[in-house]
Design a protein around this motif. Sequence first.
Motif, short mmCIF file in Angstrom:
data_model
loop_
_atom_site.label_atom_id
_atom_site.label_comp_id
_atom_site.label_asym_id
_atom_site.label_seq_id
_atom_site.Cartn_x
_atom_site.Cartn_y
_atom_site.Cartn_z
N PHE A 1 0.71 -1.28 0.01
CA PHE A 1 0.00 0.05 0.16
C PHE A 1 0.78 1.38 0.03
O PHE A 1 0.35 2.32 -0.12
CB PHE A 1 -1.04 0.07 1.21
N GLY A 2 2.08 1.05 0.16
CA GLY A 2 2.95 2.33 0.07
C GLY A 2 3.14 3.07 -1.15
O GLY A 2 2.72 2.56 -2.25
N PRO A 3 3.73 4.34 -1.29
CA PRO A 3 3.94 5.14 -0.01
C PRO A 3 2.57 5.39 0.65
O PRO A 3 1.76 5.81 0.06
CB PRO A 3 4.56 6.53 -0.84
N ALA A 4 2.91 5.61 2.30
CA ALA A 4 1.73 5.85 3.00
C ALA A 4 2.31 6.46 4.25
O ALA A 4 3.42 6.19 4.67
CB ALA A 4 1.08 4.47 3.39
N THR A 5 1.34 7.24 4.74
CA THR A 5 1.63 7.79 6.34
C THR A 5 1.47 6.79 7.23
O THR A 5 0.90 5.65 7.28
CB THR A 5 0.67 8.99 6.32
N LEU A 6 1.88 7.19 8.61
CA LEU A 6 1.85 6.49 9.77
C LEU A 6 0.17 6.04 9.95
O LEU A 6 -0.20 5.14 10.53
CB LEU A 6 2.67 6.87 10.83
N ILE B 1 -1.34 0.73 17.52
CA ILE B 1 -0.49 1.83 17.97
C ILE B 1 0.87 1.81 18.01
O ILE B 1 1.33 0.83 18.15
CB ILE B 1 -1.22 2.37 19.43
N GLY B 2 1.73 3.06 18.22
CA GLY B 2 3.14 2.79 18.59
C GLY B 2 3.84 2.55 17.45
O GLY B 2 5.15 2.18 17.58
N LEU B 3 3.49 2.61 16.04
CA LEU B 3 4.04 2.44 14.89
C LEU B 3 5.10 3.17 14.54
O LEU B 3 6.13 2.89 13.88
CB LEU B 3 3.10 2.37 13.86
N LYS B 4 5.15 4.32 14.87
CA LYS B 4 6.14 5.32 14.94
C LYS B 4 7.68 4.63 15.31
O LYS B 4 8.53 4.77 14.39
CB LYS B 4 5.90 6.88 15.38
N ALA B 5 7.71 4.31 16.44
CA ALA B 5 9.00 3.98 17.06
C ALA B 5 9.59 2.58 16.21
O ALA B 5 10.78 2.41 15.75
CB ALA B 5 8.83 3.43 18.62
N HIS B 6 8.56 1.80 15.76
CA HIS B 6 9.17 0.66 14.90
C HIS B 6 9.41 0.96 13.48
O HIS B 6 10.32 0.33 13.09
CB HIS B 6 7.79 -0.36 14.79
#
Length: 338
Positions: free
Chosen positions: A185-190, A200-205
């Motif tokens: 599905f990319g490019p995609a936002t968080l 949730i918490g996907l930014k850190a990963h």
Amino acid sequence: MPIVEAVEHLGGLQAQAPIPPYLALWTRLKPYKVDALSKLIIDRSLVRMTLWRGTLHLISADDVYLMRTALQPELDKWAKIVMPPATRVEIDLEKLARITREYIDAEPRTVAEIGAHLEEHFPEAKAREMSTQAQMLVPMIQVPPRGIWGVGGVPQNVAMASWLGRELPERAAVPELIKRYLRAFGPATLADMQAWSRLIGLKAHAADLDLVEYKNEDGKVLLDVPDGVIVSEDVPAPARLLPAFDNVLLGHADRRRIMSEEARSRWGAVRNGVFPPTFLVDGFLRGTWNVVENKDAATLTIEPYFKTTKKDMAGVVREAKAVLKVMSPKKPHVVLAP
């Protein structure tokens, strides 16, 4: 692309009803035969289980250990709030999960049977709500013949570990899940990733991954895998018929990449979130379709949201005739289009 690989690439397919996964692959793969998908469900290469957004999905047996493991903490939370607040009864969910697992470990059970069995242990709660909690708390497989093309059958569930032969791992490889999402599905936002997965918490990963960044027209950061292919916007996309709940329509928080705001408002104006089968023209949602069968014929009706050129509608009609050959091969076919 082989069927199992395609299902894995797409992050699973919505499977609340038996037919949509077959059509989702039919519109994407060539050559493709529905019987081949049925065989893969029967031999346990593919399974149907509760997954994204708490709904039934078709995924590969291998992906169970990635996807259900990643989603299990969220499903545990949802199980606590599935009962309406006005009628919510506090029960021991660990006990409920244990009783359910023991009950479905040896043989498949219907949702009604699971609910009735739980009601014997928790008479203060409602069977239907507890059976929903059980499906979230206990990984279970909806077994054949349900989900087999042309067969059907009452939905029955058995413990995942009994069906596949091993338990879920203790930890999920969430970074791997992010990369898999972006390949599809990319490019995609968080925010897109979170809308698809409800995690949730996907930014850190994501920060730990080697990803490339772009910006969209709104200045928002889009992430992608380094080898992701971006197709030029002037490349034509053939007309396509999609099944109900197709994941290309549900894969992003910002759905403007595949539908206008007007199309989205019409598509979303459905009861109980039951989205209809749709069609795309040049890669964008342009309307819905449905099939009605009787003893004389199978009739597919095309209902555009907007005025469509004769050339574009000819492409939709071509796809409609092709899908009728799959859905109803033994009856005369009728396509109704503006």
